[in-house]
Design a protein around this motif. Sequence first.
Motif, PDB file in Angstrom:
ATOM      1  N   GLN A  52       8.219 -78.937  37.412  1.00  0.00           N
ATOM      2  CA  GLN A  52       9.186 -78.063  38.068  1.00  0.00           C
ATOM      3  C   GLN A  52       8.528 -76.758  38.507  1.00  0.00           C
ATOM      4  OE1 GLN A  52      12.327 -78.860  38.888  1.00  0.00           O
ATOM      5  NE2 GLN A  52      12.372 -76.909  39.988  1.00  0.00           N
ATOM      6  N   ALA A  53       7.643 -76.244  37.626  1.00  0.00           N
ATOM      7  CA  ALA A  53       6.930 -75.014  37.975  1.00  0.00           C
ATOM      8  C   ALA A  53       6.053 -75.230  39.203  1.00  0.00           C
ATOM      9  CB  ALA A  53       6.087 -74.545  36.786  1.00  0.00           C
ATOM     10  N   ARG A  54       5.410 -76.414  39.275  1.00  0.00           N
ATOM     11  CA  ARG A  54       4.571 -76.724  40.435  1.00  0.00           C
ATOM     12  C   ARG A  54       5.420 -76.794  41.706  1.00  0.00           C
ATOM     13  NH1 ARG A  54       2.414 -80.888  38.546  1.00  0.00           N
ATOM     14  NH2 ARG A  54       0.452 -79.954  37.824  1.00  0.00           N
ATOM     15  N   LYS A  55       6.598 -77.436  41.582  1.00  0.00           N
ATOM     16  CA  LYS A  55       7.498 -77.508  42.737  1.00  0.00           C
ATOM     17  C   LYS A  55       7.938 -76.110  43.166  1.00  0.00           C
ATOM     18  CE  LYS A  55       9.403 -82.117  41.793  1.00  0.00           C
ATOM     19  NZ  LYS A  55      10.637 -82.878  41.475  1.00  0.00           N
ATOM     20  N   ASP A  56       8.249 -75.261  42.153  1.00  0.00           N
ATOM     21  CA  ASP A  56       8.661 -73.894  42.477  1.00  0.00           C
ATOM     22  C   ASP A  56       7.535 -73.135  43.175  1.00  0.00           C
ATOM     23  OD1 ASP A  56      11.087 -74.446  41.332  1.00  0.00           O
ATOM     24  OD2 ASP A  56      10.625 -73.478  39.404  1.00  0.00           O
ATOM     25  N   MET A  57       6.300 -73.345  42.684  1.00  0.00           N
ATOM     26  CA  MET A  57       5.156 -72.677  43.305  1.00  0.00           C
ATOM     27  C   MET A  57       4.962 -73.153  44.742  1.00  0.00           C
ATOM     28  SD  MET A  57       2.381 -72.640  40.183  1.00  0.00           S
ATOM     29  CE  MET A  57       1.107 -72.006  41.269  1.00  0.00           C
ATOM     30  N   LEU A  63       7.674 -70.648  51.432  1.00  0.00           N
ATOM     31  CA  LEU A  63       8.451 -69.482  51.869  1.00  0.00           C
ATOM     32  C   LEU A  63       7.540 -68.322  52.241  1.00  0.00           C
ATOM     33  CD1 LEU A  63      11.360 -69.549  49.236  1.00  0.00           C
ATOM     34  CD2 LEU A  63      11.484 -70.187  51.656  1.00  0.00           C
ATOM     35  N   LEU A  64       6.466 -68.147  51.458  1.00  0.00           N
ATOM     36  CA  LEU A  64       5.525 -67.065  51.744  1.00  0.00           C
ATOM     37  C   LEU A  64       4.838 -67.278  53.089  1.00  0.00           C
ATOM     38  CD1 LEU A  64       4.111 -64.503  50.775  1.00  0.00           C
ATOM     39  CD2 LEU A  64       2.416 -65.940  49.630  1.00  0.00           C
TER      40      LEU A  64
END
Length: 254
Positions: A52-57, A63-64
């Motif tokens: 999940q953290a990888r997906k968020d990153m 987005l960035l």
Amino acid sequence: MNRILPVAVASLSLLGAGCATKKYVRNTVDPVRDQVQQVATQTNQHGNDIAQARKDMERDETLLNATKEKADSADTHAGEAMSKAGDAMNKAGDALAKSDKNTQDLGELRQTVANLDDYKVAGEDAIQFGFNKSKLTNDSMEKLDKLASDASAMKRYFIAVEGFTDRSGSADYNMQLSRKRADQVVQYLIAKHGVPLFRVHEIGLGKLMPADEGHGRQANAKNRRVTVTVYSADSQVRAMNTAPTTPETSSLNR
């Protein structure tokens, strides 16, 4: 009977030992199994958290990048807008300068018309043309160069350009031809010497006002002309034209 008793006792001892072993195993192994299961569950949870953290990153990176692209696009648009604004300001400045120049020229022209009596002849010459021709010759261009050079040193002046023809041909045709000849002179003065258009007064008069009233070849050649006259209101020119006549100048004018 005596033999059976020891066997029974031994069997009971073994049975009791077996029950004790199972209980020991259960009490020892089950907690370990539970811990292993708990560790496995935690490991799976950590794996899910990492995924999940990888997906968020990845989402944040997307987005960035999108934000950076928008920022770059905004910078580009801002630069283009600044460039267009600069061009608009330059054009406005040029238009204002031209407007000021036109206003100044118009003022000078009005002043010229208002003070025509102050203008005196400062230079004059006749530009000759061949039969039915409107092209300038080298000799004609040299004469115009001299007149334009003299006029450029004056502050207040205008140039009168009058086109003529000989008497042969119809009046309408001669009128058109005289205008063509005058046009050639005006175009040369403007294109070659940068004489402002508002300082030039042009007219075609056809076969009117002949320079020679005769009807021969010599008279016709003299009448095929454009007279160019420079008028100036500069004080020096006026002084020359209003200077009292002396015996020396009187003899020169005869």
